[in-house]
Scaffold this motif. Structure first.
Motif, PDB file in Angstrom:
ATOM      1  N   PHE A  33       0.804  -1.212   0.000  1.00 58.40           N
ATOM      2  CA  PHE A  33       0.000   0.000   0.000  1.00 58.40           C
ATOM      3  C   PHE A  33       0.846   1.275   0.000  1.00 58.40           C
ATOM      4  O   PHE A  33       0.331   2.359  -0.217  1.00 58.40           O
ATOM      5  N   ALA A  34       2.125   1.181   0.291  1.00 60.55           N
ATOM      6  CA  ALA A  34       2.986   2.360   0.336  1.00 60.55           C
ATOM      7  C   ALA A  34       3.288   2.841  -1.075  1.00 60.55           C
ATOM      8  O   ALA A  34       3.326   2.058  -2.023  1.00 60.55           O
ATOM      9  N   PRO A  35       3.517   4.159  -1.274  1.00 59.66           N
ATOM     10  CA  PRO A  35       3.871   4.667  -2.609  1.00 59.66           C
ATOM     11  C   PRO A  35       5.208   4.117  -3.067  1.00 59.66           C
ATOM     12  O   PRO A  35       6.106   3.869  -2.251  1.00 59.66           O
ATOM     13  N   GLU A  36       5.351   3.921  -4.369  1.00 61.61           N
ATOM     14  CA  GLU A  36       6.569   3.376  -4.938  1.00 61.61           C
ATOM     15  C   GLU A  36       7.058   4.264  -6.077  1.00 61.61           C
ATOM     16  O   GLU A  36       6.301   5.028  -6.672  1.00 61.61           O
ATOM     17  N   LYS A  37       8.343   4.173  -6.360  1.00 62.62           N
ATOM     18  CA  LYS A  37       8.953   4.958  -7.428  1.00 62.62           C
ATOM     19  C   LYS A  37       8.282   4.656  -8.762  1.00 62.62           C
ATOM     20  O   LYS A  37       8.008   3.509  -9.099  1.00 62.62           O
ATOM     21  N   GLY A  38       8.004   5.747  -9.521  1.00 59.79           N
ATOM     22  CA  GLY A  38       7.415   5.589 -10.844  1.00 59.79           C
ATOM     23  C   GLY A  38       5.901   5.569 -10.866  1.00 59.79           C
ATOM     24  O   GLY A  38       5.299   5.543 -11.949  1.00 59.79           O
ATOM     25  N   GLN A  39       5.248   5.599  -9.711  1.00 54.88           N
ATOM     26  CA  GLN A  39       3.789   5.568  -9.670  1.00 54.88           C
ATOM     27  C   GLN A  39       3.201   6.970  -9.916  1.00 54.88           C
ATOM     28  O   GLN A  39       3.841   7.990  -9.638  1.00 54.88           O
ATOM     29  N   TRP A  40       1.974   6.990 -10.418  1.00 54.25           N
ATOM     30  CA  TRP A  40       1.179   8.215 -10.562  1.00 54.25           C
ATOM     31  C   TRP A  40       0.026   8.163  -9.582  1.00 54.25           C
ATOM     32  O   TRP A  40      -0.483   7.069  -9.275  1.00 54.25           O
ATOM     33  N   GLN A  41      -0.386   9.342  -9.123  1.00 54.50           N
ATOM     34  CA  GLN A  41      -1.582   9.440  -8.290  1.00 54.50           C
ATOM     35  C   GLN A  41      -2.432  10.600  -8.797  1.00 54.50           C
ATOM     36  O   GLN A  41      -1.996  11.742  -8.794  1.00 54.50           O
ATOM     37  N   ILE A  42      -3.623  10.297  -9.264  1.00 54.28           N
ATOM     38  CA  ILE A  42      -4.561  11.302  -9.773  1.00 54.28           C
ATOM     39  C   ILE A  42      -5.684  11.443  -8.755  1.00 54.28           C
ATOM     40  O   ILE A  42      -6.373  10.461  -8.451  1.00 54.28           O
ATOM     41  N   SER A  43      -5.870  12.676  -8.235  1.00 51.21           N
ATOM     42  CA  SER A  43      -6.813  12.879  -7.133  1.00 51.21           C
ATOM     43  C   SER A  43      -7.844  13.944  -7.478  1.00 51.21           C
ATOM     44  O   SER A  43      -7.518  14.967  -8.101  1.00 51.21           O
ATOM     45  N   LEU A  44      -9.075  13.685  -7.059  1.00 53.57           N
ATOM     46  CA  LEU A  44     -10.134  14.688  -7.078  1.00 53.57           C
ATOM     47  C   LEU A  44     -10.010  15.485  -5.781  1.00 53.57           C
ATOM     48  O   LEU A  44     -10.081  14.920  -4.691  1.00 53.57           O
ATOM     49  N   THR A 171       5.865   4.895   7.818  1.00 52.14           N
ATOM     50  CA  THR A 171       5.291   4.517   9.107  1.00 52.14           C
ATOM     51  C   THR A 171       5.202   3.000   9.193  1.00 52.14           C
ATOM     52  O   THR A 171       5.372   2.291   8.192  1.00 52.14           O
ATOM     53  N   ARG A 172       4.920   2.484  10.367  1.00 57.42           N
ATOM     54  CA  ARG A 172       4.775   1.043  10.538  1.00 57.42           C
ATOM     55  C   ARG A 172       3.566   0.511   9.791  1.00 57.42           C
ATOM     56  O   ARG A 172       3.529  -0.655   9.385  1.00 57.42           O
ATOM     57  N   ASN A 173       2.572   1.350   9.639  1.00 51.69           N
ATOM     58  CA  ASN A 173       1.389   0.973   8.876  1.00 51.69           C
ATOM     59  C   ASN A 173       1.499   1.612   7.493  1.00 51.69           C
ATOM     60  O   ASN A 173       1.336   2.813   7.338  1.00 51.69           O
ATOM     61  N   ALA A 174       1.809   0.816   6.477  1.00 50.17           N
ATOM     62  CA  ALA A 174       2.054   1.359   5.141  1.00 50.17           C
ATOM     63  C   ALA A 174       0.795   1.937   4.497  1.00 50.17           C
ATOM     64  O   ALA A 174       0.879   2.592   3.464  1.00 50.17           O
ATOM     65  N   ARG A 175      -0.362   1.660   5.085  1.00 55.20           N
ATOM     66  CA  ARG A 175      -1.584   2.295   4.571  1.00 55.20           C
ATOM     67  C   ARG A 175      -1.571   3.808   4.839  1.00 55.20           C
ATOM     68  O   ARG A 175      -2.201   4.581   4.129  1.00 55.20           O
ATOM     69  N   ILE A 176      -0.864   4.209   5.907  1.00 56.95           N
ATOM     70  CA  ILE A 176      -0.838   5.610   6.320  1.00 56.95           C
ATOM     71  C   ILE A 176       0.467   6.239   5.849  1.00 56.95           C
ATOM     72  O   ILE A 176       1.548   5.782   6.228  1.00 56.95           O
ATOM     73  N   SER A 177       0.366   7.315   5.029  1.00 59.33           N
ATOM     74  CA  SER A 177       1.547   7.959   4.450  1.00 59.33           C
ATOM     75  C   SER A 177       1.482   9.457   4.684  1.00 59.33           C
ATOM     76  O   SER A 177       0.929  10.212   3.872  1.00 59.33           O
ATOM     77  N   PRO A 178       2.026   9.944   5.799  1.00 57.22           N
ATOM     78  CA  PRO A 178       2.069  11.398   6.021  1.00 57.22           C
ATOM     79  C   PRO A 178       3.142  12.036   5.147  1.00 57.22           C
ATOM     80  O   PRO A 178       4.137  11.401   4.775  1.00 57.22           O
ATOM     81  N   TYR A 179       2.962  13.306   4.816  1.00 54.46           N
ATOM     82  CA  TYR A 179       3.941  13.994   3.981  1.00 54.46           C
ATOM     83  C   TYR A 179       3.988  15.479   4.320  1.00 54.46           C
ATOM     84  O   TYR A 179       3.062  16.048   4.903  1.00 54.46           O
ATOM     85  N   LEU A 180       5.101  16.089   3.938  1.00 59.90           N
ATOM     86  CA  LEU A 180       5.329  17.522   4.111  1.00 59.90           C
ATOM     87  C   LEU A 180       5.938  18.038   2.823  1.00 59.90           C
ATOM     88  O   LEU A 180       6.818  17.383   2.238  1.00 59.90           O
ATOM     89  N   GLY A 181       5.483  19.213   2.363  1.00 61.03           N
ATOM     90  CA  GLY A 181       5.978  19.697   1.083  1.00 61.03           C
ATOM     91  C   GLY A 181       5.883  21.200   0.941  1.00 61.03           C
ATOM     92  O   GLY A 181       5.501  21.923   1.861  1.00 61.03           O
ATOM     93  N   ILE A 182       6.233  21.670  -0.255  1.00 58.06           N
ATOM     94  CA  ILE A 182       6.142  23.080  -0.607  1.00 58.06           C
ATOM     95  C   ILE A 182       5.297  23.219  -1.856  1.00 58.06           C
ATOM     96  O   ILE A 182       5.175  22.282  -2.653  1.00 58.06           O
ATOM     97  N   LEU A 183       4.688  24.398  -2.012  1.00 52.73           N
ATOM     98  CA  LEU A 183       3.772  24.636  -3.127  1.00 52.73           C
ATOM     99  C   LEU A 183       3.942  26.058  -3.639  1.00 52.73           C
ATOM    100  O   LEU A 183       4.091  26.999  -2.858  1.00 52.73           O
ATOM    101  N   GLY A 184       3.940  26.209  -4.945  1.00 57.64           N
ATOM    102  CA  GLY A 184       3.943  27.525  -5.571  1.00 57.64           C
ATOM    103  C   GLY A 184       2.793  27.609  -6.553  1.00 57.64           C
ATOM    104  O   GLY A 184       2.448  26.623  -7.209  1.00 57.64           O
ATOM    105  N   GLY A 185       2.165  28.773  -6.643  1.00 53.01           N
ATOM    106  CA  GLY A 185       1.007  28.884  -7.526  1.00 53.01           C
ATOM    107  C   GLY A 185       0.872  30.252  -8.149  1.00 53.01           C
ATOM    108  O   GLY A 185       1.428  31.243  -7.659  1.00 53.01           O
TER     109      GLY A 185
END
Length: 291
Positions: A33-44, A171-185
């Protein structure tokens, strides 16, 4: 109807993980369930994804509207103050931040299991041709001729683009993936108006006689507002099933600069700028597919 559908989806989603069977890979049954290199994620993305709002203190930047002023007539404005800049520039009322509002589609590409690049893009163009005022005659016996109100010609466009990068924590639970980032718009909206024959008149101060308003008011006007955004984003993705992700995101710190420009024909342009700093703002809910 749409709100009821959203409510049903949001109520049903927590049940999905209970129906899903985790896949076993090595010693960690949730590793798939954890994200892997080369994957795409398209979100509404649900929530307020834009950053022009009457709640940001921009109302007073708009000039008043009148026969000799450069403001455009808008509902919510007063004699000495313009209306909401969102309505002013055909953006609509974007002051609400309901999680039921569709803010856009986000694309995310994973450079590695920890790093990702994100992007959002949106555009809206609308056109209303002008229509002249048609004078009626209510004195015609047995068949009065009604007047027809004029329609102001409007060409409006708005677009926005956001790009950013996120770092994912394991995390120990691969279903849960917290993240921190930057955004420009960057976002821009523009409105061009073309006023036809209106049938309206004003009192000429020189002659004290009624004179067509077109003599005093510019028939063609343009206005635009643009803004830049820089923000820190924090969020967490939860894998409901393999490939189906529910996430929530917030901006712990954000800065944006907005500028309004109004350019009536034959008159000097009007410009005003605005700075805005926010903390823990712009919460969004995301429903995505990772593949």
């Amino acid at each position: 109807m749409i709100k009821k559908l959203y409510t049903f989806i949001l109520a049903f989603l927590p049940v999905v993980p209970l129906m899903a069977q985790p896949e076993k890979t090595g010693g960690n049954k949730d590793v798939s369930f954890a994200p892997e290199k080369g994957q795409w994620q398209i979100s509404l993305v649900l929530g307020n994804g834009t950053f022009f709002s009457q709640w940001d203190g921009m109302n007073y930047l708009l000039p008043s509207h009148g026969a000799t002023s450069i403001g455009l007539p808008e509902e919510g404005g007063t004699e000495n103050q313009g209306g909401d800049p969102g309505m002013y520039l055909n953006l609509g009322n974007i002051g609400e931040n309901s999680l039921m509002n569709v803010a856009g589609i986000q694309a995310k590409y994973f450079l590695s299991a920890r790093w990702s690049l994100t992007a959002m893009l949106g555009m809206n163009i609308n056109l209303t041709p002008k229509k002249d005022y048609i004078e009626g005659d209510l004195e015609v016996e047995d068949m009065p001729v009604p007047s027809y109100k004029y329609i102001e010609g409007r060409l409006g466009s708005s677009w926005m683009a956001n790009i950013g990068s996120d770092y994912y924590f394991h995390t120990r639970n691969a279903r849960i993936s917290p993240y921190l980032g930057i955004l420009g718009g960057f976002q821009m909206a523009r409105l061009e108006t073309n006023q036809p024959a209106t049938g309206e008149t004003v009192i000429d101060p020189a002659t004290e006689e009624e004179t067509p308003v077109e003599i005093f008011r510019a028939s063609k006007r343009a206005g635009q507002v643009w803004g830049t955004l820089g923000a820190i984003v924090a969020g967490v993705d939860f894998s409901l099933t393999k490939g189906l992700v529910l996430g929530i995101e917030v901006r712990p710190a954000a800065y944006r600069y907005s500028r309004i420009q109004i350019k009536p024909a034959g008159m000097a342009p009007y410009e005003a700028g605005h700075h805005n700093i926010q903390a823990f703002a712009m919460p969004t809910l995301k429903l995505g597919f990772r593949f």
